[in-house]
Scaffold this motif. Structure first.
Motif, PDB file in Angstrom:
ATOM      1  N   GLU A 302       0.826  -1.196   0.000  1.00  0.00           N
ATOM      2  CA  GLU A 302       0.000   0.000   0.000  1.00  0.00           C
ATOM      3  C   GLU A 302       0.866   1.253   0.000  1.00  0.00           C
ATOM      4  OE1 GLU A 302      -3.732   2.054   2.401  1.00  0.00           O
ATOM      5  OE2 GLU A 302      -2.775   0.256   3.189  1.00  0.00           O
ATOM      6  N   SER A 303       1.928   1.253   0.821  1.00  0.00           N
ATOM      7  CA  SER A 303       2.820   2.413   0.886  1.00  0.00           C
ATOM      8  C   SER A 303       3.507   2.644  -0.452  1.00  0.00           C
ATOM      9  CB  SER A 303       3.877   2.212   1.983  1.00  0.00           C
ATOM     10  OG  SER A 303       3.272   2.104   3.249  1.00  0.00           O
ATOM     11  N   LEU A 304       3.968   1.554  -1.083  1.00  0.00           N
ATOM     12  CA  LEU A 304       4.678   1.672  -2.353  1.00  0.00           C
ATOM     13  C   LEU A 304       3.777   2.232  -3.446  1.00  0.00           C
ATOM     14  CD1 LEU A 304       7.510   1.066  -3.464  1.00  0.00           C
ATOM     15  CD2 LEU A 304       6.641  -1.122  -4.254  1.00  0.00           C
ATOM     16  N   ALA A 305       2.507   1.924  -3.379  1.00  0.00           N
ATOM     17  CA  ALA A 305       1.562   2.426  -4.381  1.00  0.00           C
ATOM     18  C   ALA A 305       1.411   3.937  -4.303  1.00  0.00           C
ATOM     19  CB  ALA A 305       0.205   1.760  -4.195  1.00  0.00           C
ATOM     20  N   HIS A 306       1.813   4.544  -3.169  1.00  0.00           N
ATOM     21  CA  HIS A 306       1.673   5.987  -2.991  1.00  0.00           C
ATOM     22  C   HIS A 306       3.012   6.713  -2.905  1.00  0.00           C
ATOM     23  CE1 HIS A 306      -2.134   4.248  -1.342  1.00  0.00           C
ATOM     24  NE2 HIS A 306      -2.647   5.185  -2.107  1.00  0.00           N
ATOM     25  N   VAL A 307       4.102   6.019  -3.210  1.00  0.00           N
ATOM     26  CA  VAL A 307       5.436   6.624  -3.132  1.00  0.00           C
ATOM     27  C   VAL A 307       5.592   7.729  -4.162  1.00  0.00           C
ATOM     28  CG1 VAL A 307       7.854   6.163  -3.751  1.00  0.00           C
ATOM     29  CG2 VAL A 307       6.709   4.753  -2.039  1.00  0.00           C
ATOM     30  N   LYS A 308       6.198   8.845  -3.735  1.00  0.00           N
ATOM     31  CA  LYS A 308       6.459   9.968  -4.640  1.00  0.00           C
ATOM     32  C   LYS A 308       7.945  10.303  -4.738  1.00  0.00           C
ATOM     33  CE  LYS A 308       2.363  10.746  -6.085  1.00  0.00           C
ATOM     34  NZ  LYS A 308       2.078  10.426  -7.516  1.00  0.00           N
ATOM     35  N   SER A 309       8.784   9.678  -3.913  1.00  0.00           N
ATOM     36  CA  SER A 309      10.233   9.880  -3.976  1.00  0.00           C
ATOM     37  C   SER A 309      10.936   8.535  -3.831  1.00  0.00           C
ATOM     38  CB  SER A 309      10.710  10.820  -2.867  1.00  0.00           C
ATOM     39  OG  SER A 309      10.279  12.132  -3.089  1.00  0.00           O
ATOM     40  N   VAL A 310      11.884   8.270  -4.729  1.00  0.00           N
ATOM     41  CA  VAL A 310      12.654   7.032  -4.658  1.00  0.00           C
ATOM     42  C   VAL A 310      14.135   7.386  -4.558  1.00  0.00           C
ATOM     43  CG1 VAL A 310      13.235   4.843  -5.757  1.00  0.00           C
ATOM     44  CG2 VAL A 310      10.954   5.803  -6.044  1.00  0.00           C
ATOM     45  N   VAL A 311      14.790   6.828  -3.552  1.00  0.00           N
ATOM     46  CA  VAL A 311      16.223   7.037  -3.341  1.00  0.00           C
ATOM     47  C   VAL A 311      16.960   5.763  -3.752  1.00  0.00           C
ATOM     48  CG1 VAL A 311      18.033   7.474  -1.654  1.00  0.00           C
ATOM     49  CG2 VAL A 311      15.832   8.664  -1.465  1.00  0.00           C
ATOM     50  N   PHE A 312      17.966   5.900  -4.621  1.00  0.00           N
ATOM     51  CA  PHE A 312      18.751   4.768  -5.087  1.00  0.00           C
ATOM     52  C   PHE A 312      20.164   4.835  -4.532  1.00  0.00           C
ATOM     53  CE2 PHE A 312      15.595   5.579  -8.362  1.00  0.00           C
ATOM     54  CZ  PHE A 312      15.120   4.315  -8.676  1.00  0.00           C
ATOM     55  N   ASP A 313      20.663   3.720  -4.063  1.00  0.00           N
ATOM     56  CA  ASP A 313      22.094   3.569  -3.888  1.00  0.00           C
ATOM     57  C   ASP A 313      22.675   3.386  -5.294  1.00  0.00           C
ATOM     58  OD1 ASP A 313      24.637   3.010  -2.646  1.00  0.00           O
ATOM     59  OD2 ASP A 313      24.261   0.895  -3.110  1.00  0.00           O
ATOM     60  N   LYS A 314      23.956   3.626  -5.479  1.00  0.00           N
ATOM     61  CA  LYS A 314      24.511   3.539  -6.825  1.00  0.00           C
ATOM     62  C   LYS A 314      25.140   2.174  -7.111  1.00  0.00           C
ATOM     63  CE  LYS A 314      28.477   5.335  -7.925  1.00  0.00           C
ATOM     64  NZ  LYS A 314      29.171   4.159  -8.524  1.00  0.00           N
ATOM     65  N   THR A 315      26.220   1.865  -6.419  1.00  0.00           N
ATOM     66  CA  THR A 315      27.001   0.675  -6.733  1.00  0.00           C
ATOM     67  C   THR A 315      26.222  -0.599  -6.445  1.00  0.00           C
ATOM     68  OG1 THR A 315      29.006   1.877  -6.161  1.00  0.00           O
ATOM     69  CG2 THR A 315      29.180  -0.519  -6.318  1.00  0.00           C
ATOM     70  N   GLY A 316      26.067  -1.436  -7.471  1.00  0.00           N
ATOM     71  CA  GLY A 316      25.353  -2.692  -7.313  1.00  0.00           C
ATOM     72  C   GLY A 316      23.849  -2.557  -7.421  1.00  0.00           C
ATOM     73  N   THR A 317      23.367  -1.299  -7.466  1.00  0.00           N
ATOM     74  CA  THR A 317      21.928  -1.067  -7.591  1.00  0.00           C
ATOM     75  C   THR A 317      21.627  -0.515  -8.978  1.00  0.00           C
ATOM     76  OG1 THR A 317      21.736  -0.631  -5.224  1.00  0.00           O
ATOM     77  CG2 THR A 317      19.944   0.133  -6.614  1.00  0.00           C
ATOM     78  N   LEU A 318      22.176   0.667  -9.271  1.00  0.00           N
ATOM     79  CA  LEU A 318      22.024   1.242 -10.609  1.00  0.00           C
ATOM     80  C   LEU A 318      23.061   0.683 -11.575  1.00  0.00           C
ATOM     81  CD1 LEU A 318      21.450   4.995  -9.687  1.00  0.00           C
ATOM     82  CD2 LEU A 318      19.763   3.414 -10.595  1.00  0.00           C
ATOM     83  N   LYS A 485      10.348  14.815   5.883  1.00  0.00           N
ATOM     84  CA  LYS A 485       9.893  16.055   6.515  1.00  0.00           C
ATOM     85  C   LYS A 485       9.215  16.982   5.508  1.00  0.00           C
ATOM     86  CE  LYS A 485      13.167  16.110  10.365  1.00  0.00           C
ATOM     87  NZ  LYS A 485      14.366  16.768  10.954  1.00  0.00           N
ATOM     88  N   GLN A 486       9.493  16.739   4.204  1.00  0.00           N
ATOM     89  CA  GLN A 486       8.832  17.510   3.140  1.00  0.00           C
ATOM     90  C   GLN A 486       7.457  16.935   2.808  1.00  0.00           C
ATOM     91  OE1 GLN A 486      11.528  17.672  -0.239  1.00  0.00           O
ATOM     92  NE2 GLN A 486      13.275  18.225   1.048  1.00  0.00           N
ATOM     93  N   GLY A 487       7.044  15.938   3.589  1.00  0.00           N
ATOM     94  CA  GLY A 487       5.721  15.335   3.391  1.00  0.00           C
ATOM     95  C   GLY A 487       5.678  14.274   2.308  1.00  0.00           C
ATOM     96  N   LYS A 488       6.833  13.766   1.907  1.00  0.00           N
ATOM     97  CA  LYS A 488       6.889  12.775   0.832  1.00  0.00           C
ATOM     98  C   LYS A 488       6.929  11.354   1.390  1.00  0.00           C
ATOM     99  CE  LYS A 488       9.393  15.865  -2.322  1.00  0.00           C
ATOM    100  NZ  LYS A 488      10.641  16.076  -3.085  1.00  0.00           N
ATOM    101  N   THR A 489       6.241  10.450   0.695  1.00  0.00           N
ATOM    102  CA  THR A 489       6.374   9.023   0.998  1.00  0.00           C
ATOM    103  C   THR A 489       7.587   8.525   0.237  1.00  0.00           C
ATOM    104  OG1 THR A 489       3.978   8.805   1.197  1.00  0.00           O
ATOM    105  CG2 THR A 489       5.233   6.775   0.923  1.00  0.00           C
ATOM    106  N   VAL A 490       8.576   7.981   0.957  1.00  0.00           N
ATOM    107  CA  VAL A 490       9.892   7.707   0.373  1.00  0.00           C
ATOM    108  C   VAL A 490      10.171   6.203   0.320  1.00  0.00           C
ATOM    109  CG1 VAL A 490      12.375   8.137   0.550  1.00  0.00           C
ATOM    110  CG2 VAL A 490      10.746   9.895   1.283  1.00  0.00           C
TER     111      VAL A 490
END
Length: 599
Positions: A302-318, A485-490
């Motif tokens: 449910e939370s993921l369906a409303h996410v508006k910000s995604v943070v990626f690690d770089k190495t091994g992820t991207l 704190k900016q009100g975003k679901t992360v």
């Protein structure tokens, strides 16, 4: 096969079948003018179909839990005491068939768990005095015992390889169809397959703590959790009950007294709210598991369906899962490049991280045999460690690299060598991130690498993304807090144990993990087995599809029921017809909820 299907059907739906046959006998007895016998059959049918309802309702009252069961119970009591026995039996049939349909739907949604558990053998062969010994149940094997795993068998428990060498297929954990060479002293993980000759393993983790059992427990935990969406359905039920009672009063005055009340109650019983939501959510878990995505918490969908910000690690992820070793710098002159590679490959072959694989493959290409290591362990933010003789070696990513990726090889706390690697973007990274951006999701990269390297990756992605470099695990955690704190679901997506603090803090933590017992997997809500970046978008799609279907089932179920209740309240739907209509609504809603299993 046909007989097995018939047996399964009879076992799954025996209660509604008994109610149905009892009702048929009731009608036959009436036809042959046997009222006493008819009354016996109808009472037995009603009891079989509704006794669990009254038991569950009583248990709910004892625990002060309000539920829609009250409407169903009231409908049965009103129909029975007004002499509408056939209507009462149909309600009992509805309740029992609805309960069995729910049970069937849940079992279908849980198929992935059954398939996961069935891969592991229940019995293993112990090895004693250099001879195969007795066969014992998996749960009775203790740490330190030796087990024999034959060719083609799934490895049931984690342990250390005692045989001189072996070969394993780790695709069940990594998603990569490669055979991995193993040598004496290497870590062997449960859930992988022995594709070489029979091997001897010394058990290091009992069944309940094994790697593969952890995967099963993740799925089971999600299936047993009551998600916020289910609680939301409970909130809907309060309003639904209130509306039902009001329309029942209307039915009393406009549709013939208690018969009008009964018509409204029958249409409202049982409500799709009880049935559809958990089936949809469990279906989402099932759809994810089919794609090698382990959802640990239902609430994360449910939370993921409303996410508006995604943070990626770089190495091994991207970046791609196969970086290349470009150079080795020796700091301790007591070691040669070959010796460093022998040490590093021996330690890193016990990790499934992409950088570890690069070192192991490089050493293999050079024909370098791994050193003998003991006591291998991973530590958050401090890489992987092991002992060689009396010395402690530690391999960790350097935070002072000026270009590329640098792994520091430390001996007893002092630098012995630096291994330089070059990394590349995963082929699908750009396309997936662009799809996420088009869905109005803000993209961020948090990495421990230097700023210029992070900027280079961001430029290659050619997408609007905020980059923060040279970040420690604590800094990543603070960065997540700032976005929240900016009100975003992360959502946070990482792949290493240094990401664990940020993963735990994020509204949804996703981790690329091939070692399900690392801190990263424990901290995350969703585990992506292997390193395929396409799984990221699949996870978002499954979450949104699941929540859409669940809410659709709730709203359509409520809407159709209320519409039919209004019609019934004004006398246009008699009780017996209303029972059939409500049963049809239930079936339609459940079938719709099952669509979530397809992903």
């Amino acid at each position: 096969m046909q007989q097995n299907k018939l047996t399964l059907f009879l076992r799954e739906f025996h209660e509604p079948l008994l109610v149905l046959f009892g009702t048929i006998f009731y009608l036959l007895c009436l036809y042959f003018h046997q009222p006493s016998l008819a009354f016996f059959f109808i009472v037995v049918s009603i009891v079989i179909g509704s006794y669990q309802l009254f038991i569950e309702m009583a248990q709910g009252l004892l625990h002060r839990q309000y539920a829609l069961d009250y409407i169903a119970a009231l409908a049965i009591l009103v129909s029975f005491f007004t002499g509408e026995y056939l209507v009462c039996a149909i309600i009992a049939l509805m309740i029992s068939s609805g309960r069995n349909l729910e049970s069937y739907g849940v079992s279908q949604a849980k198929k992935s768990l059954t398939l996961l558990a069935s891969r592991i053998p229940q019995d293993v062969v112990l090895y004693k005095n250099n001879q195969p010994g007795e066969k014992v149940n998996l749960s009775k094997v203790t740490i330190g015992q030796e087990i024999l795993v034959r060719k083609g068998e799934v490895i049931p428990l984690d342990g250390i390889l005692l045989s001189e060498n072996g070969q394993t297929d780790e695709s069940s954990l990594t998603g990569e169809p490669y055979t991995i060479d193993k040598f004496s002293g290497d870590i062997i993980r449960s859930g992988t397959v022995n594709v070489g000759e029979p091997i001897l393993i010394q058990v290091t983790k009992v069944e309940k703590d094994s790697t593969y059992r952890k995967i099963i427990e993740m799925v089971k935990q999600a299936q047993n959790e009551k998600a916020p969406l289910v609680r939301l359905a409970d909130q809907y039920s309060t309003y639904f009950t209130f509306i039902t009672l009001i329309l029942a009063v209307v039915g009393f005055f406009f549709a013939g007294g208690m018969r009008g009340v009964l018509a409204v109650l029958v249409v409202a019983t049982p409500c799709p709210l009880i049935l559809a939501t958990p089936i949809a959510l469990l279906g989402g878990v099932n759809a994810a598991a089919k794609k090698r995505i382990i959802v640990k918490k239902l609430s994360s969908l449910e939370s993921l369906a409303h996410v508006k910000s995604v943070v990626f690690d770089k190495t091994g992820t991207l970046t791609i899962g196969k970086p290349q070793v470009t150079e080795i710098t020796i700091h301790d002159k007591n070691y040669t490049e070959k010796q460093i590679l022998a040490i590093a490959s021996a330690i890193e072959r016990n990790s499934l991280h992409p950088l570890a694989k690069a070192i192991v493959n490089y050493a293999k290409e050079k024909g370098i045999k791994p050193a003998q290591v003991t006591n291998v362990r991973e530590i958050i933010g401090d890489g992987i460690q092991a002992n060689i003789a009396k010395d402690n070696f530690n391999i960790t990513k350097s935070s002072h690299a000026q270009d590329g990726i640098h792994l520091s090889v430390m001996k007893n706390g002092k630098a012995a060598a630096t291994i330089h690697l070059a990394d590349e973007i995963k082929e699908s990274s750009y396309a997936i991130m662009e799809k996420l951006r088009q869905q109005s999701i803000d993209l961020h990269i948090f990495t421990g690498d230097r700023q210029s390297e992070a900027d280079r990756i961001a430029k290659l992605l050619n997408s609007q993304v905020e980059v923060r470099a040279e970040m420690t695990p604590e800094a990543k955690k603070i960065g997540i807090e700032q976005l929240q704190k900016q009100g975003k679901t992360v959502a946070m997506l990482g792949d290493g144990i240094n990401d664990a603090p940020a993963l735990a803090l994020a509204d949804v933590g996703l981790v690329f993990s091939n070692e399900e017992q690392t801190a990263a997997s424990e901290a995350a809500d969703i585990v992506l087995l292997g390193g395929n970046f396409d799984l990221v978008f699949s996870t978002f799609s499954i979450a949104r599809n699941t929540i859409t279907i669940a809410l659709q089932s709730i709203r359509w179920g409520i809407g159709l029921s209320i519409l039919c209740m209004i019609i019934a309240a004004f006398g246009y739907i008699p009780p017996i017809v209303g029972a059939g209509i409500q049963e049809a609504i239930d079936v339609v809603v459940i079938l719709n909820a099952l669509r979530a299993s397809r992903g």
